[in-house]
Motif scaffolding. Structure first.
Motif, PDB file in Angstrom:
ATOM      1  N   CYS A  50     -11.512  38.172  10.814  1.00  0.00           N
ATOM      2  CA  CYS A  50     -10.610  37.107  10.376  1.00  0.00           C
ATOM      3  C   CYS A  50     -11.234  35.726  10.510  1.00  0.00           C
ATOM      4  CB  CYS A  50      -9.311  37.174  11.161  1.00  0.00           C
ATOM      5  SG  CYS A  50      -9.571  37.164  12.962  1.00  0.00           S
ATOM      6  N   ARG A  89      -3.467  33.226   4.285  1.00  0.00           N
ATOM      7  CA  ARG A  89      -3.578  34.684   4.406  1.00  0.00           C
ATOM      8  C   ARG A  89      -4.970  35.241   4.095  1.00  0.00           C
ATOM      9  NH1 ARG A  89       1.568  36.679   5.089  1.00  0.00           N
ATOM     10  NH2 ARG A  89       3.271  35.320   4.371  1.00  0.00           N
ATOM     11  N   GLU A 133      -5.795  37.762   6.659  1.00  0.00           N
ATOM     12  CA  GLU A 133      -5.052  39.015   6.583  1.00  0.00           C
ATOM     13  C   GLU A 133      -5.697  40.001   5.615  1.00  0.00           C
ATOM     14  OE1 GLU A 133      -0.968  38.097   5.785  1.00  0.00           O
ATOM     15  OE2 GLU A 133      -0.858  36.616   7.410  1.00  0.00           O
ATOM     16  N   LYS A 180      -0.022  40.580  10.387  1.00  0.00           N
ATOM     17  CA  LYS A 180       0.470  39.432   9.625  1.00  0.00           C
ATOM     18  C   LYS A 180       0.177  38.164  10.438  1.00  0.00           C
ATOM     19  CE  LYS A 180       4.019  42.090   7.206  1.00  0.00           C
ATOM     20  NZ  LYS A 180       5.472  42.251   6.939  1.00  0.00           N
TER      21      LYS A 180
END
Length: 377
Positions: free
Chosen positions: A303, A352, A355, A363
């Motif tokens: 991420c 996002r 994600e 989330k």
């Protein structure tokens, strides 16, 4: 009472913490001195010889109350511990004035144990800054006999503890950490214990019952433990876990009434460490408790490389999990003080991108928004 060897001393394995003393009218600053006196007298009578207080407990009145309660007993029969309040950065340039005042508040001429309080992300730089002279002053007091043994307490991460030990480890004699069977993995307490073992430092335990969360379990979990040890009370399992960890010397319990004091002393009348099956059951219960609330971040960092804001998402999620499990508390807000504004949860754009590459399909943007809202009250 079980005793542990510490240098040339024998310390009671159970210590009385003075952060949750009985109070009057529900006011944390109004300590019930009579009830506190009775608890201290009972503890002394039943072999407890370690008493832990701090500058800020009970609105600054804990040191006074414990000093009065202990003054009825010979000074050589108990060991008194307190701490320099580095949890507040405004105190960093006041070490001498605070130390002298603590001696007066407790009514003693020396402290058996003295700690750098709450070494964490928020204060590590200040603690290590020589301009404040905290380390030099406390070492001087130790050489003068006004501090018999010097150590530190830590709510910070492994890396923060390592920084402190790399700088001051040669003068440290013990370390107090948050340790219990839930935090063994959740806060990586296992790694912290191993770090202290590398430095040959014995472990003092705070929050053995996780603020009371481990005194009561779900009915199915209690039944599972009762099947293994029918006579063992549920809170005692947390203490038996600690009796199973090499290096644990003193376990502090912030007892609020005589019933808690009596129950804990009964537990510490003997060592009854866990066997393999019991340890496995306890850790499985802990994992299930955390799993019902915590997001399953594995720290893979995929991420991070996709975050346009450069947020340390795994680190923030770990703090989010802690904050959610504790239903508030001070650890996450305290750690956040060391994080720049543009790297906090509120800086999340909600794009996002993270994600899209999260193997756990967390989330993340929703978690960051919720975290920011929780931190803002």
């Amino acid at each position: 009472m079980v005793y542990r060897d510490f240098q040339d001393l024998k310390l009671s394995a159970l210590g009385m913490g003075a952060m949750r003393l009985p109070v009057l009218d529900g006011d944390d600053a109004k300590i019930d001195q009579q009830a506190t006196q009775e608890m201290v007298d009972y503890a002394m009578e039943h072999g407890v010889n370690y008493y832990d207080t701090a500058w800020d407990y009970h609105g600054g009145n804990s040191e006074i109350a414990m000093g009065k309660a202990l003054s009825r007993h010979p000074r050589e029969r108990y060991f008194l511990a307190t701490k320099f309040p580095g949890y507040d950065l405004a105190n960093m340039d006041k070490v001498e004035a605070i130390f002298e005042q603590q001696l007066k508040k407790c009514g003693v001429s020396y402290f058996d144990f003295y700690l750098f309080h709450n070494v964490c992300e928020m204060n590590i730089d200040a603690y290590l800054d020589p301009k404040y002279g905290i380390f030099d002053y406390l070492v001087k007091q130790k050489k003068a006999g006004r501090i018999r043994h010097l150590g530190f307490s830590a709510h910070g991460s492994y890396d923060v503890m390592k920084r402190f030990l790399d700088a001051y480890g040669q003068e440290m004699e013990f370390c107090q950490i948050q340790l219990n069977y839930l935090d063994w993995s959740f806060q990586d307490a296992k790694a912290k214990v191993e770090l202290l073992r590398e430095h040959n430092l014995p472990v003092w335990v705070m929050e053995p019952l996780r603020g009371g969360r481990l005194a009561r379990l779900a009915p199915a979990d209690e039944a599972r433990l009762k099947a293994l040890r029918p006579q063992e009370e549920i809170p005692a399992w947390a203490f038996r876990f600690l009796q199973s960890i090499p290096g644990v010397t003193v376990t502090l319990s912030g007892m609020s009434d005589m019933a808690q004091m009596q129950a804990n002393i009964r537990t510490f009348e003997e060592d009854k460490p866990l066997d393999g099956a019991e340890m496995q059951a306890l850790l499985e219960i802990a994992a299930d408790m955390v799993g019902k609330i915590a997001l399953p971040c594995t720290g893979c960092h995929y991420c991070v490389s996709h975050c346009p804001q450069g947020l340390d998402i795994p680190g923030l999620l770990a703090l989010y999990n802690e904050h959610c499990f504790t239903e508030g508390g001070f650890i996450a807000p305290m750690a956040m003080m060391a994080i720049p504004e543009d790297k906090r949860p509120s800086a999340c754009l909600g794009c996002r991108s993270c994600e899209a590459v999260c193997p756990q399909q967390i989330k993340i943007s929703e978690a960051m928004a919720d975290f920011a809202q929780k931190l803002n009250g």
